[in-house]
Design a protein around this motif. Structure first.
Motif, PDB file in Angstrom:
ATOM      1  N   ALA A 152      -7.432   2.750   4.908  1.00 57.48           N
ATOM      2  CA  ALA A 152      -6.784   1.954   4.306  1.00 57.48           C
ATOM      3  C   ALA A 152      -6.253   0.938   5.688  1.00 57.48           C
ATOM      4  O   ALA A 152      -6.541  -0.520   5.174  1.00 57.48           O
ATOM      5  CB  ALA A 152      -5.225   2.338   3.607  1.00 57.48           C
ATOM      6  N   PHE A 153      -5.769   1.511   6.588  1.00 56.88           N
ATOM      7  CA  PHE A 153      -5.082   0.676   7.999  1.00 56.88           C
ATOM      8  C   PHE A 153      -6.013   0.952   9.203  1.00 56.88           C
ATOM      9  O   PHE A 153      -5.530  -0.151   9.918  1.00 56.88           O
ATOM     10  CB  PHE A 153      -3.839   1.338   8.124  1.00 56.88           C
ATOM     11  CG  PHE A 153      -2.781   0.975   7.325  1.00 56.88           C
ATOM     12  CD1 PHE A 153      -2.373   0.150   6.629  1.00 56.88           C
ATOM     13  CD2 PHE A 153      -1.652   1.648   6.764  1.00 56.88           C
ATOM     14  CE1 PHE A 153      -1.911  -0.038   5.519  1.00 56.88           C
ATOM     15  CE2 PHE A 153      -0.732   2.362   6.150  1.00 56.88           C
ATOM     16  CZ  PHE A 153      -0.688   0.792   5.540  1.00 56.88           C
ATOM     17  N   GLY A 154      -7.018   1.458   8.642  1.00 53.73           N
ATOM     18  CA  GLY A 154      -7.630   1.387   9.996  1.00 53.73           C
ATOM     19  C   GLY A 154      -8.726   0.928  10.701  1.00 53.73           C
ATOM     20  O   GLY A 154      -9.383  -0.138  11.738  1.00 53.73           O
ATOM     21  N   ILE A 195       0.404  -1.464   0.281  1.00 54.22           N
ATOM     22  CA  ILE A 195       0.227   0.382   0.152  1.00 54.22           C
ATOM     23  C   ILE A 195       1.205   1.085  -0.028  1.00 54.22           C
ATOM     24  O   ILE A 195       0.522   2.212  -0.906  1.00 54.22           O
ATOM     25  CB  ILE A 195      -0.195   0.042   1.049  1.00 54.22           C
ATOM     26  CG1 ILE A 195      -1.631  -0.644   0.840  1.00 54.22           C
ATOM     27  CG2 ILE A 195      -1.495   1.798   1.000  1.00 54.22           C
ATOM     28  CD1 ILE A 195      -2.577  -1.225   1.968  1.00 54.22           C
ATOM     29  N   LEU A 196       1.405   1.325   1.068  1.00 51.33           N
ATOM     30  CA  LEU A 196       2.836   2.086   0.617  1.00 51.33           C
ATOM     31  C   LEU A 196       3.235   2.721  -0.320  1.00 51.33           C
ATOM     32  O   LEU A 196       3.684   3.933  -0.711  1.00 51.33           O
ATOM     33  CB  LEU A 196       3.716   2.170   1.938  1.00 51.33           C
ATOM     34  CG  LEU A 196       2.888   2.123   3.243  1.00 51.33           C
ATOM     35  CD1 LEU A 196       4.222   1.388   4.520  1.00 51.33           C
ATOM     36  CD2 LEU A 196       2.357   3.706   3.692  1.00 51.33           C
ATOM     37  N   THR A 197       3.541   1.167  -1.088  1.00 51.22           N
ATOM     38  CA  THR A 197       5.140   1.551  -2.059  1.00 51.22           C
ATOM     39  C   THR A 197       3.915   2.221  -2.910  1.00 51.22           C
ATOM     40  O   THR A 197       4.293   2.948  -4.373  1.00 51.22           O
ATOM     41  CB  THR A 197       5.347   0.177  -2.909  1.00 51.22           C
ATOM     42  OG1 THR A 197       6.146  -0.082  -1.730  1.00 51.22           O
ATOM     43  CG2 THR A 197       5.818   0.607  -3.699  1.00 51.22           C
ATOM     44  N   ASP A 198       2.470   2.007  -3.313  1.00 51.66           N
ATOM     45  CA  ASP A 198       1.273   1.868  -4.585  1.00 51.66           C
ATOM     46  C   ASP A 198       1.406   3.461  -4.658  1.00 51.66           C
ATOM     47  O   ASP A 198       0.407   4.076  -5.588  1.00 51.66           O
ATOM     48  CB  ASP A 198       0.515   1.345  -4.456  1.00 51.66           C
ATOM     49  CG  ASP A 198       0.665   0.052  -5.239  1.00 51.66           C
ATOM     50  OD1 ASP A 198       1.360  -0.144  -6.034  1.00 51.66           O
ATOM     51  OD2 ASP A 198       0.055  -1.250  -5.304  1.00 51.66           O
ATOM     52  N   MET A 255      -8.334  -5.105   3.784  1.00 52.17           N
ATOM     53  CA  MET A 255      -8.736  -6.007   2.633  1.00 52.17           C
ATOM     54  C   MET A 255      -9.039  -5.442   1.567  1.00 52.17           C
ATOM     55  O   MET A 255      -8.752  -5.706   0.754  1.00 52.17           O
ATOM     56  CB  MET A 255      -8.978  -7.293   3.191  1.00 52.17           C
ATOM     57  CG  MET A 255      -8.571  -8.079   4.889  1.00 52.17           C
ATOM     58  SD  MET A 255      -6.043  -8.182   3.771  1.00 52.17           S
ATOM     59  CE  MET A 255      -6.397  -8.770   2.245  1.00 52.17           C
ATOM     60  N   THR A 256      -9.587  -4.590   1.801  1.00 49.71           N
ATOM     61  CA  THR A 256     -10.493  -3.677   0.188  1.00 49.71           C
ATOM     62  C   THR A 256      -9.240  -3.118  -0.270  1.00 49.71           C
ATOM     63  O   THR A 256      -9.006  -2.414  -1.977  1.00 49.71           O
ATOM     64  CB  THR A 256     -11.793  -2.773   1.099  1.00 49.71           C
ATOM     65  OG1 THR A 256     -12.227  -3.412   0.916  1.00 49.71           O
ATOM     66  CG2 THR A 256     -12.202  -2.207  -0.493  1.00 49.71           C
TER      67      THR A 256
END
Length: 360
Positions: free
Chosen positions: A104-106, A58-61, A112-113
């Protein structure tokens, strides 16, 4: 007295882990005050295999640059702290971006979505084509020419070459309708024509083509495809500058029943994703790690075990891990630094960028 007989189902453990994650949803803390030159993102979650890769993905994208990272996932809990900046080296201050990260991480469901939403959703607008074969000059041009002849639009294409192997993931649509291609006969024809191009005059290495509506993250899939054709088996730096070669070492830490992997190489975007992706797909667990990429050279250190908790068992296994990590780093290195490894990214329709000899 009656007894209660309870049969064990293989799904029971998985359901129990889901329950634990629902009771302990991931938590994210974003700190823009403690560090002068980076945003600190801390993610806490119930532990599971692959969660570190999902976070890094996620961080990379989001095109964040990871300057430092601390990883700890020993036992049932996962904690990771990242110092990140944008591509220009600035803190992440955009409110919408920070809200997206929190979302995203919450929670487990949104987490997962988000993982599945970045380059992984099946689409009615395109068909995914995966290609593996031998590299040669002009390969990408030939593949795109065949697709054009078959009245397919190339919407997006990623191609990696390394150590004489080539792998590509393409998204194509029907030229007339602009929709995904679903006719079985037409898909079979596309698969056959592309396989013929991949084989070329070299029948020694089997070419593979697959079509469908894949849901795997494109760059992770490219790593998996190159690994499947064992592109790590021959040194990509034979006859070239050894100073460009990544330094990878693996030693046993007997007191802790684990192995310590250290990596030192020139820093570049997505380096952390490439190394974590490789270790995850080789079924190793990173339970502790430190990453420092604040200078021109990146240093990574990981304490790893097999998924079952056992350490590496032989020198041959250690050597294989070294080779696979070297290959994962080299695959994305530009042509200017590594004559045997290259990658290309195409967005939208042709024409193709012909700046590399393989495209002429």
């Amino acid at each position: 007295m009656e007894t209660c007989n309870m049969s064990y189902s293989p799904n029971m453990e998985e359901e129990y882990q889901k329950f634990i994650r629902r009771m302990n949803p991931p938590r994210v803390v974003i700190d823009n005050d403690s560090c002068q030159n980076a945003t600190i993102i801390q993610v806490d979650s119930a532990n599971k295999h692959g969660i570190l890769l999902e976070v890094v993905q996620i961080l990379t994208d989001l095109n964040f640059v990871v300057r430092k990272a601390y990883i700890s996932s020993d036992g049932g809990w996962f904690m990771d702290v990242f110092n990140v900046t944008d591509q220009e080296g600035n803190k992440i201050t955009d409110k919408e971006v920070l809200d997206y990260v929190r979302k995203a991480f919450g929670s487990e469901s949104s987490f997962m979505t988000m993982v599945k939403s970045i380059g992984m959703i099946p689409s009615d607008d395109h068909t995914v084509i995966e290609l593996i074969g031998s590299d040669r000059p002009g390969l990408l041009s030939e593949l795109c020419a065949v697709l054009t002849h078959l009245k397919c639009n190339v919407l997006n294409a990623e191609l990696w070459t390394h150590n004489t192997r080539a792998a590509s993931v393409m998204q194509v649509s029907d030229e007339e309708s602009g929709a995904a291609i679903s006719d079985p006969e037409r898909l079979a024809n596309i698969k056959q024509m592309l396989s013929n191009v991949l084989k070329g005059s070299n029948e020694a290495r089997e070419a593979k083509t697959a079509v469908g509506h894949g849901v795997t993250h494109t760059e992770r899939r490219l790593h998996q495809m190159m690994f499947s054709v064992r592109d790590y088996e021959r040194g990509a730096y034979e006859g070239s500058d050894e100073k460009q070669r990544p330094v990878v070492n693996v030693v046993d830490w007997y007191d802790k029943d684990c192995s310590v992997v250290t990596i030192r190489c020139k820093d570049r975007p997505k380096l952390l994703f490439d190394t974590i992706c490789t270790l995850t797909d080789m079924e190793y667990v990173v339970f502790h790690g430190n990453v420092d990429a604040e200078g021109p050279e990146a240093h990574q250190e990981y304490c790893i075990r097999h998924i079952d908790g056992s350490p590496m068992k032989s020198d041959a296994e250690r050597q294989r891990v070294i080779q696979c990590l070297e290959a994962a780093i080299e695959r994305r290195v530009s042509e200017a630094h590594n004559p045997r490894g290259w990658f290309a990214s195409l967005r939208g329709h042709l024409p193709i960028n012909k700046s590399h000899p393989s495209l002429t």
